[in-house]
Design an enzyme around this catalytic site. Structure first.
Site, mmCIF file in Angstrom:
data_model
loop_
_atom_site.group_PDB
_atom_site.id
_atom_site.type_symbol
_atom_site.label_atom_id
_atom_site.label_comp_id
_atom_site.label_asym_id
_atom_site.label_seq_id
_atom_site.Cartn_x
_atom_site.Cartn_y
_atom_site.Cartn_z
ATOM 1 N N CYS A 2 19.288 -0.204 -7.571
ATOM 2 C CA CYS A 2 20.726 -0.366 -7.771
ATOM 3 C C CYS A 2 21.215 -1.509 -6.889
ATOM 4 O O CYS A 2 20.484 -1.997 -6.034
ATOM 5 C CB CYS A 2 21.442 0.908 -7.379
ATOM 6 S SG CYS A 2 20.840 2.336 -8.283
ATOM 7 N N ARG A 27 20.801 -8.463 -13.460
ATOM 8 C CA ARG A 27 19.664 -7.551 -13.566
ATOM 9 C C ARG A 27 19.907 -6.457 -14.603
ATOM 10 O O ARG A 27 18.985 -5.758 -14.984
ATOM 11 C CB ARG A 27 19.404 -6.882 -12.219
ATOM 12 C CG ARG A 27 19.090 -7.876 -11.154
ATOM 13 C CD ARG A 27 18.375 -7.191 -10.034
ATOM 14 N NE ARG A 27 19.216 -7.077 -8.866
ATOM 15 C CZ ARG A 27 18.898 -6.344 -7.823
ATOM 16 N NH1 ARG A 27 17.811 -5.620 -7.829
ATOM 17 N NH2 ARG A 27 19.667 -6.299 -6.780
ATOM 18 N N TRP A 72 21.673 1.740 -11.544
ATOM 19 C CA TRP A 72 20.606 1.689 -12.531
ATOM 20 C C TRP A 72 19.965 3.057 -12.442
ATOM 21 O O TRP A 72 19.219 3.343 -11.514
ATOM 22 C CB TRP A 72 19.650 0.561 -12.172
ATOM 23 C CG TRP A 72 18.812 0.169 -13.315
ATOM 24 C CD1 TRP A 72 19.140 -0.707 -14.312
ATOM 25 C CD2 TRP A 72 17.516 0.652 -13.619
ATOM 26 N NE1 TRP A 72 18.127 -0.780 -15.208
ATOM 27 C CE2 TRP A 72 17.109 0.035 -14.823
ATOM 28 C CE3 TRP A 72 16.646 1.549 -13.018
ATOM 29 C CZ2 TRP A 72 15.885 0.278 -15.413
ATOM 30 C CZ3 TRP A 72 15.421 1.795 -13.614
ATOM 31 C CH2 TRP A 72 15.057 1.160 -14.795
ATOM 32 N N ASN A 96 20.861 3.237 -2.825
ATOM 33 C CA ASN A 96 19.795 2.707 -3.658
ATOM 34 C C ASN A 96 18.506 3.359 -3.156
ATOM 35 O O ASN A 96 18.249 3.351 -1.961
ATOM 36 C CB ASN A 96 19.762 1.184 -3.476
ATOM 37 C CG ASN A 96 18.616 0.534 -4.220
ATOM 38 O OD1 ASN A 96 17.959 1.169 -5.040
ATOM 39 N ND2 ASN A 96 18.383 -0.731 -3.938
ATOM 40 N N GLY A 97 17.730 3.955 -4.063
ATOM 41 C CA GLY A 97 16.491 4.598 -3.630
ATOM 42 C C GLY A 97 16.359 5.963 -4.276
ATOM 43 O O GLY A 97 17.080 6.288 -5.215
ATOM 44 N N GLU A 473 -4.598 -6.010 -22.633
ATOM 45 C CA GLU A 473 -3.340 -6.377 -21.974
ATOM 46 C C GLU A 473 -3.421 -7.817 -21.433
ATOM 47 O O GLU A 473 -2.450 -8.578 -21.536
ATOM 48 C CB GLU A 473 -3.027 -5.369 -20.855
ATOM 49 C CG GLU A 473 -1.776 -5.646 -20.045
ATOM 50 C CD GLU A 473 -0.494 -5.722 -20.847
ATOM 51 O OE1 GLU A 473 -0.495 -5.414 -22.048
ATOM 52 O OE2 GLU A 473 0.526 -6.131 -20.274
ATOM 53 N N LYS A 477 -0.817 -10.706 -22.561
ATOM 54 C CA LYS A 477 0.009 -11.441 -21.590
ATOM 55 C C LYS A 477 -0.199 -12.944 -21.757
ATOM 56 O O LYS A 477 0.742 -13.720 -21.766
ATOM 57 C CB LYS A 477 -0.337 -11.060 -20.140
ATOM 58 C CG LYS A 477 0.157 -9.736 -19.638
ATOM 59 C CD LYS A 477 1.631 -9.691 -19.311
ATOM 60 C CE LYS A 477 2.429 -9.195 -20.472
ATOM 61 N NZ LYS A 477 2.555 -7.783 -20.685
ATOM 62 N N GLU A 480 1.429 -14.318 -25.021
ATOM 63 C CA GLU A 480 2.884 -14.382 -25.122
ATOM 64 C C GLU A 480 3.509 -15.397 -24.182
ATOM 65 O O GLU A 480 4.499 -16.016 -24.537
ATOM 66 C CB GLU A 480 3.539 -13.002 -24.989
ATOM 67 C CG GLU A 480 3.355 -12.330 -23.663
ATOM 68 C CD GLU A 480 4.001 -10.948 -23.617
ATOM 69 O OE1 GLU A 480 5.024 -10.725 -24.271
ATOM 70 O OE2 GLU A 480 3.466 -10.098 -22.892
ATOM 71 N N HIS A 496 -21.078 -8.082 -32.523
ATOM 72 C CA HIS A 496 -20.868 -7.693 -33.918
ATOM 73 C C HIS A 496 -19.945 -8.671 -34.646
ATOM 74 O O HIS A 496 -19.327 -8.311 -35.645
ATOM 75 C CB HIS A 496 -20.325 -6.264 -33.992
ATOM 76 C CG HIS A 496 -21.271 -5.272 -33.393
ATOM 77 N ND1 HIS A 496 -22.474 -4.947 -33.981
ATOM 78 C CD2 HIS A 496 -21.230 -4.584 -32.220
ATOM 79 C CE1 HIS A 496 -23.117 -4.074 -33.213
ATOM 80 N NE2 HIS A 496 -22.391 -3.849 -32.135
ATOM 81 N N LYS A 595 13.235 -8.887 -25.200
ATOM 82 C CA LYS A 595 12.865 -7.830 -24.245
ATOM 83 C C LYS A 595 12.879 -6.455 -24.907
ATOM 84 O O LYS A 595 12.106 -5.579 -24.562
ATOM 85 C CB LYS A 595 13.837 -7.870 -23.065
ATOM 86 C CG LYS A 595 13.482 -6.942 -21.932
ATOM 87 C CD LYS A 595 12.289 -7.455 -21.146
ATOM 88 C CE LYS A 595 11.733 -6.441 -20.181
ATOM 89 N NZ LYS A 595 10.324 -6.656 -19.873
HETATM 90 C C1 F6R Z 1 4.778 -7.506 -23.857
HETATM 91 C C2 F6R Z 1 5.907 -6.648 -24.135
HETATM 92 C C3 F6R Z 1 5.989 -6.012 -25.468
HETATM 93 C C4 F6R Z 1 6.536 -4.588 -25.335
HETATM 94 C C5 F6R Z 1 6.771 -3.957 -26.712
HETATM 95 C C6 F6R Z 1 7.233 -2.524 -26.588
HETATM 96 O O1 F6R Z 1 4.826 -8.025 -22.571
HETATM 97 O O2 F6R Z 1 6.748 -6.473 -23.301
HETATM 98 O O3 F6R Z 1 4.760 -5.996 -26.101
HETATM 99 O O4 F6R Z 1 5.616 -3.834 -24.602
HETATM 100 O O5 F6R Z 1 7.721 -4.694 -27.411
HETATM 101 O O6 F6R Z 1 8.394 -2.445 -25.848
HETATM 102 P P1 F6R Z 1 8.851 -1.095 -25.190
HETATM 103 O O7 F6R Z 1 7.894 -0.748 -24.125
HETATM 104 O O8 F6R Z 1 10.223 -1.377 -24.674
HETATM 105 O O9 F6R Z 1 8.863 -0.052 -26.277
#
Ligand code: F6R
Length: 600
Positions: A2, A27, A72, A96-97, A473, A477, A480, A496, A595
């Site tokens: 927060c 944020r 938050w 906050n915490g 993963e 990363k 993207e 294969h 996001k």
């Molecule tokens: C990759 C990323 C996306 C999300 C995906 C699901 O870095 O952030 O692949 O993981 O869009 O999003 P959430 O977790 O919000 O359902």
């Protein structure tokens, strides 16, 4: 995480506090509030939503001392009642915490006649300070904090007195001319002052208009160093890191600490979940689990499969949420939806489908009050704090942490894990944040590898068993944020088909930490080396053999095999980050991505 602001000085406090809170708004918060001493009493105003919503409900308040907060949510929904400040008599508190023992304190204070109106852990603090407050505010705060287990950064207002304190959550004091500030973060007060004192754990500050005095827990006065901040506002928002993604990677030890807070009791070998509505007999009856998720959350779920199967003996299917509803598979008796945002349309649609088949449902998410939390029986929050970078990093690590805890918890109830093993594993798990910090302090090799291979067109990430989801993963990363084509592969599967693609131009990142399949992974490394691929191994710090087979090695601290994927995750995140940086990519906002994906 927060946002906290406090002010005492010569100007009108409300305007300064609101302005400072706005500097923290980037944020993303869910509610906000302020408390101002108007010369006679403390006036409190709170609102759900953004600061602008709060501004609309604040009357003209005259007062030169006050506190403010952007929330938050972690305990309790994001609404007006749960918003801070919380009050008790003439005490107002912003926090906050996470207060881990708030239930016990709440029961005790209720028995002493205190009335609780919110669902937050913070309200306990307001009452506890009030309980100890006779005449000296510092003494009351110190006595209250001695009873608190957990983390806190607080600002306390009582009449025209302002006190701040911290443990495991950041808090700074800003020094002005005839005015002083409290803030959880530098950007909040940068417009007013660049002279800052960083509060350390268990220190308390008494903030007056012309002077700030610092005390230790025994109320002994201490000297503090004044720092001058050279950052501009943009750099300050990122705590001096070049990108939010890097900042968030560095926040992972803290995020894990919060995920574990109040849930791990390693001395007793116990795990406690606040939001889990599954009785022990229901957990014993689970016949199968289906995990549904997308993207990075899917990769977390994939590791979850190995964890539940190994630690609790429950078969798990991991399903890509957007495919689940068309697969005509019958879901397991427990469906776990993983989503950092809690708003992903595909995950929600799959969850609703599963619910209609009568399964029990559980969500793992980072956002309190998000849509997913309203549709499931049980919710476990990851408590990673707000994540700004589009690429998920700290939320992924916290999802893994929740999955470890759940799998261990189920395993113990189902008689698969002895009390002794549980204790040992919880001790190892609790070491992980410090081990990540060690990794983060030594990035030289990763940066070097990134600069050598930044122009590659294709990458492979390989791993077996527990490391396979991390290979996926790592590839996700890299794709993207750097726009390089990357594949995550089960190392044994290369021969294969994909081996046909391996040449001297396809760098291979091999996750080769010690464990059950180590020798097999070494064989797979030899296969790609024979096709001249440059190989970077992620290996155990004690592994003296691996360098014989690869071009570069990044070492991770030694832990139990089952926890090593968490450490390898940090390496693949950093690797992707530094490759993307070397290619000048817009790391925090990669093209075409959002996001939160709220369309199917
Ligand atoms: C990759 C990323 C996306 C999300 C995906 C699901 O870095 O952030 O692949 O993981 O869009 O999003 P959430 O977790 O919000 O359902």
């Amino acid at each position: 995480m927060c946002g906290i602001v406090g002010y005492k000085g010569k100007r009108q406090a409300a305007a300064i506090i609101i302005d400072s809170l706005k500097r923290l708004e980037y944020r993303g918060y869910d509610s906000a509030g302020i408390a101002i001493f108007n010369g006679k009493a403390i006036e409190v105003h709170k609102e759900k939503g953004r600061i602008i919503d709060l501004e609309k409900v604040i009357p003209d308040i005259s007062g030169t001392v006050g506190i403010g907060h952007t929330r938050w949510a972690t305990h309790g929904r994001p609404n007006k009642i749960n918003a801070h400040p919380h009050t008790s008599g003439d005490i107002a508190v912003v926090h906050n915490g996470i207060i881990e023992n708030y239930q016990q304190l709440k029961e005790r204070l209720s028995q002493s006649g205190y009335n609780f109106v919110s669902e937050t852990d913070t309200e306990v603090l307001a009452h506890l300070i009030n309980y100890y407050h006779k005449s000296d505010l510092i003494e009351a705060v110190l006595s209250a904090l001695k009873e608190i287990k957990g983390s806190y950064a607080i600002a306390v207002l009582c009449g025209n007195e302002l006190v701040a304190a911290r443990k495991d959550s950041p808090l700074i004091i800003g020094l002005g001319e005839g005015e002083n500030f409290v803030a959880s973060d530098i950007p909040a007060i940068l417009k007013y002052t660049r002279k800052v004192i960083f509060l350390n754990d268990l220190e308390v500050a008494y903030v007056d208009q012309d002077r700030v005095t610092f005390f230790d827990t025994e109320k002994r006065e201490i000297e503090k160093k004044v720092n001058t901040i050279e950052w501009n506002l943009e750099a300050a928002e990122k705590s001096g890191y070049e990108h939010f993604m890097l900042k968030e990677i560095h926040e992972q030890p803290r995020a894990l600490h919060d995920t574990f807070a109040g849930r791990i009791y390693e001395l007793e070998g116990n795990i406690v979940f606040d939001g889990l509505k599954l009785t022990e007999s229901r957990i014993k009856d689970i016949s199968r689990i289906s995990i549904i998720a997308c993207g990075t959350s899917y990769n977390a779920g994939f590791l979850g499969k190995y964890l539940f199967e190994q630690l609790s003996g429950i078969h798990v299917d991991v399903e890509i949420a957007s495919e689940f509803r068309y697969a005509h598979s019958s879901p397991g008796s427990l469906v776990i939806a993983i989503s950092q945002s809690g708003e992903t349309a595909d995950t929600l649609a799959a969850l609703r489908e599963a619910k209609s088949s009568g399964c029990r449902t559980l969500a793992i998410t980072n956002v309190t009050g998000s849509t997913i939390t309203r549709e499931v029986e049980s919710v476990i929050y990851t408590r990673s704090g707000p994540e700004i970078g589009v690429a998920a990093t700290k939320t992924f690590i916290s999802q893994l942490a929740v999955l470890y805890l759940l799998a261990l918890y189920f395993g113990k109830i189902r008689g698969k894990i002895s009390q002794d093993r549980m204790k040992r594993m919880l001790v190892s798990l609790k070491h992980i944040p410090a081990q990540i910090t060690r990794l983060l302090n030594d990035k030289e090799m990763i940066i070097k590898f990134a600069s050598v291979f930044k122009s590659s067109n294709d990458f492979f990430f390989i791993g077996r068993t527990l490391n396979y989801p991390i290979a996926l993963e790592g590839a996700l990363k890299l794709k993207e944020i750097s726009y390089i084509h990357a594949e995550g592969y089960a190392a044994g599967e290369l021969k294969h088909g994909p081996l046909a693609l391996i040449t001297q131009n396809t760098p291979v990142v091999a996750i080769a930490t010690k464990g059950l399949t180590y020798d097999k992974v070494v064989n797979n490394i030899k296969e790609v080396k024979a096709r001249e691929a440059p190989v970077l191994a992620i290996a155990d710090e004690k592994d003296s053999e691996i360098e014989k087979y690869v071009d570069s090695v990044i070492r991770v601290p030694t832990t139990e095999e089952i926890f090593s994927p968490v450490l390898s995750t940090v390496v693949v995140q950093l690797l992707s980050y530094y490759i993307a940086k070397a290619r000048n990519c817009p790391i925090d906002q990669p093209r075409n991505l959002a996001k939160s994906v709220t369309v199917e």
